[in-house]
Every structure is written in C-alpha cells, then in structure tokens.
Design an enzyme around this catalytic site. Structure first.
Site, short mmCIF file in Angstrom:
data_model
loop_
_atom_site.label_atom_id
_atom_site.label_comp_id
_atom_site.label_asym_id
_atom_site.label_seq_id
_atom_site.Cartn_x
_atom_site.Cartn_y
_atom_site.Cartn_z
N HIS A 1 27.23 8.56 -54.66
CA HIS A 1 28.52 9.17 -54.99
C HIS A 1 29.10 10.00 -53.86
CE1 HIS A 1 30.75 9.92 -59.04
NE2 HIS A 1 31.58 9.54 -58.07
N ASP B 1 31.06 10.68 -65.24
CA ASP B 1 29.80 11.07 -64.61
C ASP B 1 29.05 12.02 -65.52
OD1 ASP B 1 27.83 11.94 -62.73
OD2 ASP B 1 29.24 11.75 -61.08
N HIS C 1 27.44 14.37 -64.17
CA HIS C 1 27.47 15.58 -63.36
C HIS C 1 28.89 15.89 -62.91
CE1 HIS C 1 23.64 13.40 -62.80
NE2 HIS C 1 23.09 14.59 -62.89
N ASP D 1 29.54 17.24 -59.93
CA ASP D 1 29.57 17.05 -58.48
C ASP D 1 30.51 18.05 -57.83
OD1 ASP D 1 27.72 15.06 -58.75
OD2 ASP D 1 29.14 13.41 -58.57
N HIS E 1 25.68 14.05 -52.42
CA HIS E 1 26.36 13.29 -53.48
C HIS E 1 26.75 14.19 -54.64
CE1 HIS E 1 22.61 12.07 -56.12
NE2 HIS E 1 22.59 13.33 -55.79
N ASP F 1 30.48 6.63 -62.12
CA ASP F 1 29.07 6.75 -61.78
C ASP F 1 28.25 6.05 -62.87
OD1 ASP F 1 26.34 7.80 -61.55
OD2 ASP F 1 27.17 9.38 -60.29
N ASP G 1 25.54 6.80 -64.05
CA ASP G 1 24.92 7.72 -64.99
C ASP G 1 25.89 8.30 -66.01
OD1 ASP G 1 26.18 10.01 -63.88
OD2 ASP G 1 24.46 10.51 -62.63
N GLU H 1 26.45 4.76 -57.41
CA GLU H 1 25.08 5.12 -57.80
C GLU H 1 24.30 3.97 -58.43
OE1 GLU H 1 23.46 7.71 -56.91
OE2 GLU H 1 25.02 9.15 -56.31
#
Length: 315
Positions: free
Chosen positions: A100, A127, A129, A131, A144, A229, A231, A274
């Site tokens: 990412h 995502d 997260h 980030d 990332h 992403d 995830d 990712e």
C-alpha cells in the site's frame, strides 16, 4: 458524466514490496494478470491496455535507522506519481500492487491531474487500517502505513517529494476500519476525515455511508480515486494478505460497494494493493479481486434469471 466503461482501462503494474518487511507483494501484479483481469474487462466490453510494470526512480538518499527501505520507497513514489499523472490523461488507470505504500505515489499523481483539470480530488480508502502514520509517528517503520497522511499534506515527509496537490481531509472516506494505531487515532480526531469502522457497518450497513459520500463527490464535481486493500475483506474469503485482521467485509458487502461505485459513475482511478500470492490458496484471493473489479465495471453478480423450485428442485 462519462461512464467508467467508456474509458480505456490502463493497467499499471507496481511490484512494490518495500513498504513493509514481509515480502511477497512484488508478485501481485502478475497474479492479477494470471487471474485474468484484462480478459475479464474485455469480456465486459471495456478496452484494456497493459503498460507493464513501473520501475522505481534512482534516488540519492541514505537509509533511515527507523524506517524500512526509505530510499526505495521514495524512488517508487517519484516514479508512480509520474506514471499516475500520465495514465490519468489516457484513460482509467488501475494500479496493480504491490504494497500500500504505492498509494503515496499513485494518489498524489491522480490528485495532481485533477487539480490541473480544475476538479477536487476525493479518496475512498477501503482498508482495515487508516494508514495515517507519518515517518515520525510510525512505530513499525513500515511506510505502507503512511500514504493517507502523505497525500493529505501531514508533516514529517521531508524525504519525499512535495505533495503537488494535497487532498483536503474532508474529501477522504475510510471504510472497513478495525485496526488503528494510537498516533493515527490522535491525529484523526482533529480532522474531518469520514471514518467508518466495521462496528458501524455492522450496525447500520455499508450502503448508507457510501451513498452519502458519493453524493458529496457528485455535488462537488469531483474525481474519485478508490484504493482497495485486500485486508478490507475478511480473511476467510481473502487470505492472501500479510496484514490479516478478522471481521472484514463480506463477499456480498464488497460487491455491493463496487456495484454502487459503478452506478455512481464517479470513479476515475483505482488501486489494488497488498495482494501476496505466496499466502493465497490456489489463487482465490486474486480471482475474487478480479471479480470485484468486474463489479466496478458493471457486472452484476446476481444479474441472472432465477428458476422456480418445484418440490424442492429447480424446475
């Protein structure tokens, strides 16, 4: 408003694998290709051109004691910023990652193009997260975890190119959150970023907040970049990611998001990041991601006739 499918899709490989210590994402672009991304898009009547893989720029920068692969990440940022700006002028770019950290360059590049066109840039961040770390706040040293902080103009990125067109925090929407570091949480508390964790999605659904965000993009005449992403998805359906967090988006929720994005006609560029094929199960994560892109481009997963059941069997 021009439909996504009227534009040529420009596939841009970004085999970037320096944003974190765990390796494997450099195989992501080829995994998307092997999973049939180009063929799937062409079957939908979309023109596709694969421009191959970007090569990072050479930079004269020393390694940082607390940051993983800083010079390489800066080199990727410079190259991807240029590639993204160029691809936006040619069609609808899909950036095939790679970790990412590639979004430090891709999002900055597409935002520069939007600014040149006189349009506000919006960002949908799918995502687990946020980030939103910076090189000064990250405890892992993994870059990332920093792209949204960079593209919104947060301080601490002195080693990176200056952000050509910072995205206002109120133009950022994050969905699927379930892992946020304390420094990220503190930084976001003072900013008008549109945040939706999985608890809120469980309670209220994923459609209402997405619809509200898309309405704002439309009213502003904005360009919308989607950064997806792996995830964001629950690891039970998408295991090929090194940052698995349980409780992610379901198969149906993810397709709904992509179908709504297609119907909005607002998306102008896309990151797929990712994907670590080394962690996949017979390519099923790559195949799912390709199917999700197909939904973004107009395929309806359940757009098929149903058959009546007679005596418990399909007639």
């Amino acid at each position: 408003m021009e439909s996504i499918v009227q534009k040529e899709c420009i596939l841009v490989g970004a085999p970037m694998d320096c944003g974190k210590a765990r390796q494997g994402c450099l195989m992501g672009p080829d995994a998307f290709r092997v999973a049939g991304l180009a063929e799937t898009l062409r079957d939908l009547g979309v023109a596709v051109r694969d421009t191959g893989d970007v090569v990072p720029s050479a930079v004269d920068l020393a390694e940082h004691p607390n940051l993983h692969a800083l010079p390489e990440t800066v080199g990727w940022t410079e190259a991807l910023m240029q590639a993204a700006t160029a691809a936006m002028a040619e069609g609808f770019p899909i950036f095939l990652g790679g970790d990412h950290a590639l979004s430090i360059g891709t999002v900055a590049g597409v935002a520069a193009h939007a600014q040149a066109e006189g349009r506000p840039q919006f960002l949908l961040w799918l995502d687990a997260h946020t980030d939103f770390n910076t090189p000064e706040t990250t405890t892992s040293g993994n870059l990332h975890g920093c792209p949204v902080a960079y593209v919104t103009g947060q301080p601490g990125f002195d080693a990176f190119p200056e952000v050509p067109a910072p995205i206002p925090a109120e133009n950022v929407c994050m969905m699927g959150l379930r892992s946020v570091d304390p420094p990220e949480r503190a930084a976001l508390e003072g900013l008008p970023v549109d945040l939706h964790d999985m608890r809120a999605i469980d309670e209220h659904g994923i459609a209402p907040p997405l619809r509200a965000f898309l309405t704002r993009v439309a009213e502003a005449g904005g360009a919308l970049h989607v950064s997806f992403d792996v995830d964001f998805l629950d690891p039970s359906i998408a295991p090929a990611v090194g940052t698995t967090v349980p409780g992610g988006a379901t198969f149906r929720e993810a397709h709904l998001v992509m179908e709504m994005l297609h119907e909005s006609g607002l998306v102008t560029s896309l990151d797929l990041v990712e994907l670590n094929p080394f962690l996949d199960e017979r390519g099923r994560t790559a195949s799912l991601m390709v199917e999700l892109v197909a939904s973004l481009m107009g395929r309806k997963i359940f757009d098929r006739p149903t058959r009546p059941f007679v005596g418990g069997f399909a007639a």
